[in-house]
Design an enzyme around this catalytic site. Structure first.
Site, short mmCIF file in Angstrom:
data_model
loop_
_atom_site.label_atom_id
_atom_site.label_comp_id
_atom_site.label_asym_id
_atom_site.label_seq_id
_atom_site.Cartn_x
_atom_site.Cartn_y
_atom_site.Cartn_z
N HIS A 204 0.83 -1.21 0.00
CA HIS A 204 0.00 0.00 0.00
C HIS A 204 0.86 1.26 0.00
CE1 HIS A 204 -3.69 2.32 1.02
NE2 HIS A 204 -2.80 3.12 1.59
N GLU A 205 1.84 1.30 0.89
CA GLU A 205 2.68 2.49 0.98
C GLU A 205 3.55 2.66 -0.27
OE1 GLU A 205 2.00 4.60 3.10
OE2 GLU A 205 0.83 3.37 4.49
N HIS A 208 1.72 4.60 -2.80
CA HIS A 208 1.85 6.05 -2.62
C HIS A 208 3.20 6.52 -3.16
CE1 HIS A 208 -1.77 6.52 -0.36
NE2 HIS A 208 -1.35 5.86 0.70
#
Length: 234
Positions: A204-205, A208
């Site tokens: 997920h990170e 980003h």
């Protein structure tokens, strides 16, 4: 790209490496979980959307991520050489990189561990938080590489329900030393953080970090506009 000698221990293995499950952490682990702390103000979201719309037909701000493995420098921040103290070994980190590669495989993006650095610092491990002088000191001291190099910092986040946070590509020109992902160490595959120990937090990170924003961002259209390929997000 360059790769550290620490990786000799990994013998080039590409499959998920097995390791003995770490002991259960009593008292100190955070069990309530609201998770990603990466977010933008309304103004920054709007600016980010304009930035990516203007560059939509071009490669991402980190360059063409599909040209080869993205090197990862992993910074293990720990207070003592036990799992409870934040210490991660090469096999645990390799297992996390395998999850990352599996999740991003459909997008044609791959990752490769370049090196592991160990920093014994109890204060950083327990208390580092985004926007603090401690955070700035840690990253200034440890970060390696350029905009196309991912730096990961595994920490404790004690007293917080955060799992991780990341910078965006457009942040690099302003604060190159700040670029990277800060991650809770128990979220790696096989960790003790129940329901969040499959290695998906880093996926997920990393979304980003390559330019993806939460779907709740401006006009709910930022994510499709940021990248020319889908992210492995739920």
């Amino acid at each position: 790209m360059f790769f550290g000698t620490t990786l000799a221990l990994l013998s080039g293995a590409s499959a998920v490496l097995a390791f003995v499950p770490p002991p259960v952490i009593m008292q100190r682990d955070v069990t309530s979980t609201s998770r990603c702390s990466t977010d933008l103000s309304k103004e920054r979201r709007e600016a980010a959307e304009k930035h990516f719309l203007a560059a939509k037909a071009q490669a991402t701000p980190r360059g063409d991520l599909k040209t080869g493995p993205i090197p990862i420098f992993w910074n293990v921040i720990y207070e003592n050489t036990t799992y409870q103290g934040g210490y991660l070994d090469a096999e645990q980190i390799a297992a996390q990189i395998d999850v990352l590669n599996a999740d991003f495989g459909s997008a044609g993006v791959s990752w490769q561990l370049a090196d592991i650095a160990y920093s014994e610092n109890k204060e950083w491990f327990q208390s580092v938080a985004h926007g603090t002088a401690m955070h700035d000191d840690m990253k200034t001291a440890l970060r390696q590489g350029d905009a196309a190099t991912l730096n990961v910092y595994s920490v404790g986040f004690f007293g917080s329900d955060i799992l991780g946070y990341a910078t965006f590509p457009e942040d690099y020109s302003r604060k190159p030393w700040d670029d990277g992902i800060v991650l809770k160490w128990t979220s790696l595959p096989g960790g003790v953080l129940e329901k969040y120990n499959l290695g998906k937090t880093l996926t997920h990170e990393a979304g980003h970090w390559v330019g993806g924003h939460h779907k709740s961002a401006v006009a709910a259209t930022v994510l499709p506009c940021t990248l020319p390929w889908p992210l492995p997000w739920p």
